[in-house]
Enzyme design. Sequence first.
Site, PDB file in Angstrom:
ATOM      1  N   HIS A   7       0.819  -1.216   0.000  1.00  0.00           N
ATOM      2  CA  HIS A   7       0.000   0.000   0.000  1.00  0.00           C
ATOM      3  C   HIS A   7       0.854   1.268   0.000  1.00  0.00           C
ATOM      4  CE1 HIS A   7      -3.421  -2.547   0.787  1.00  0.00           C
ATOM      5  NE2 HIS A   7      -2.901  -2.985   1.907  1.00  0.00           N
ATOM      6  N   HIS A  63       5.795   7.061   6.152  1.00  0.00           N
ATOM      7  CA  HIS A  63       5.459   6.463   4.851  1.00  0.00           C
ATOM      8  C   HIS A  63       5.035   7.570   3.891  1.00  0.00           C
ATOM      9  CE1 HIS A  63       1.568   6.571   7.010  1.00  0.00           C
ATOM     10  NE2 HIS A  63       1.142   6.957   5.827  1.00  0.00           N
ATOM     11  N   HIS A 120       2.691   8.982   0.348  1.00  0.00           N
ATOM     12  CA  HIS A 120       1.553   8.887  -0.570  1.00  0.00           C
ATOM     13  C   HIS A 120       1.897   9.651  -1.837  1.00  0.00           C
ATOM     14  CE1 HIS A 120      -1.237   7.309   2.534  1.00  0.00           C
ATOM     15  NE2 HIS A 120      -0.454   8.005   3.351  1.00  0.00           N
ATOM     16  N   GLU A 131      -2.293  13.397  -0.295  1.00  0.00           N
ATOM     17  CA  GLU A 131      -3.673  13.180   0.158  1.00  0.00           C
ATOM     18  C   GLU A 131      -4.338  14.499   0.518  1.00  0.00           C
ATOM     19  OE1 GLU A 131      -3.358   9.801   3.127  1.00  0.00           O
ATOM     20  OE2 GLU A 131      -4.321   8.861   1.379  1.00  0.00           O
ATOM     21  N   HIS A 162       4.107  11.136   5.571  1.00  0.00           N
ATOM     22  CA  HIS A 162       3.423  11.059   6.864  1.00  0.00           C
ATOM     23  C   HIS A 162       4.370  10.526   7.929  1.00  0.00           C
ATOM     24  CE1 HIS A 162      -0.815  10.910   4.887  1.00  0.00           C
ATOM     25  NE2 HIS A 162      -0.335  12.132   5.013  1.00  0.00           N
ATOM     26  N   THR A 209      -6.002   7.439   7.124  1.00  0.00           N
ATOM     27  CA  THR A 209      -6.523   7.550   5.753  1.00  0.00           C
ATOM     28  C   THR A 209      -6.614   6.199   5.054  1.00  0.00           C
ATOM     29  OG1 THR A 209      -4.345   7.936   4.774  1.00  0.00           O
ATOM     30  CG2 THR A 209      -5.563   9.878   5.540  1.00  0.00           C
ATOM     31  N   THR A 210      -6.380   5.122   5.799  1.00  0.00           N
ATOM     32  CA  THR A 210      -6.543   3.771   5.244  1.00  0.00           C
ATOM     33  C   THR A 210      -7.459   2.971   6.165  1.00  0.00           C
ATOM     34  OG1 THR A 210      -4.653   2.879   6.461  1.00  0.00           O
ATOM     35  CG2 THR A 210      -4.195   3.812   4.281  1.00  0.00           C
TER      36      THR A 210
END
Length: 250
Positions: free
Chosen positions: A62, A90, A92, A96, A109, A193-194
């Site tokens: 992910h 991590h 994105h 986001e 993040h 957000t997951t």
Amino acid sequence: TASEWGYWGKYGPKTWSELCATGKRQSPIDIVTEDAIRIDLGALKFDRYDFAFSGSLINNGHTIQVKLDGVPIHLSGGSLPSVYVLEQMHFHWSAEHTVDGVRDPLELHLVHYNNQYANFSEATQHENGIVVVAVLFEFNNYDNPDLMPILETTKIVSNWVGKNMAQMRNKLIPLLLLPKDHTTYYSYEGSLTTPGCQESVMWFVMTEKLPISEAQVNVFRHVQNSNGTLKYNYRPKQELGNRKVHHRLE
Ligand code: SG4
Ligand code: ZN
């Protein structure tokens, strides 16, 4: 299986409803700068962020996640109720959080948990359990050297069929992944957000952005998982509802 989720197609965010908390404080959001309430919540204090850490990278299908070795790194200040411990970082791609509708190519993040709770997963069950510091990267026409330790190892773990975990060859100084002005930020109450999208996160989105080149973003865009290439991994914007976004200015 119920744990299967992704960012597009038949497992995309529109199908997350069974996996996600459905409340009134979901993330990410669009930050409307004109509506943000200017208030001094105090500077964030980044403790040991200036140390050089060894660590490892994992491609979890992910995202690309960084876990640092050694002494705990602490975040406090900013009107936070206690000390928060850095759990992992991590990325994105694309970002986001959008700012006035603009979506940057990358968002980092830095995920922390409240040290009053036994561990990270326990903290996700509490409304003040998690703090995520978000750093936005905008396109520039030169490579950002501070991303080098992460990017060189991302290339190693991006091939899902090969190994999905590796030690970083070079040490990482987390402070270099924060903008120079790391005390000016937007903050609001939101969620992970997951899936399961737990509503346990105090978000701090740094106002100042960092540079990244197109070639560097492409390293992330080539990460593989069991379904092929993870072309992007951002959740679409969620309703702000009754919430207010605060803007800290000195
Ligand atoms: C990423 O998928 C991370 O790999 C997850 O970390 C993380 O979940 C998730 O993002 C949500 O975090 O800052 N975007 S976010 O809200 O930290 C958790 C792991 O899977 C629970 C360890
Ligand atoms: Zn994230």
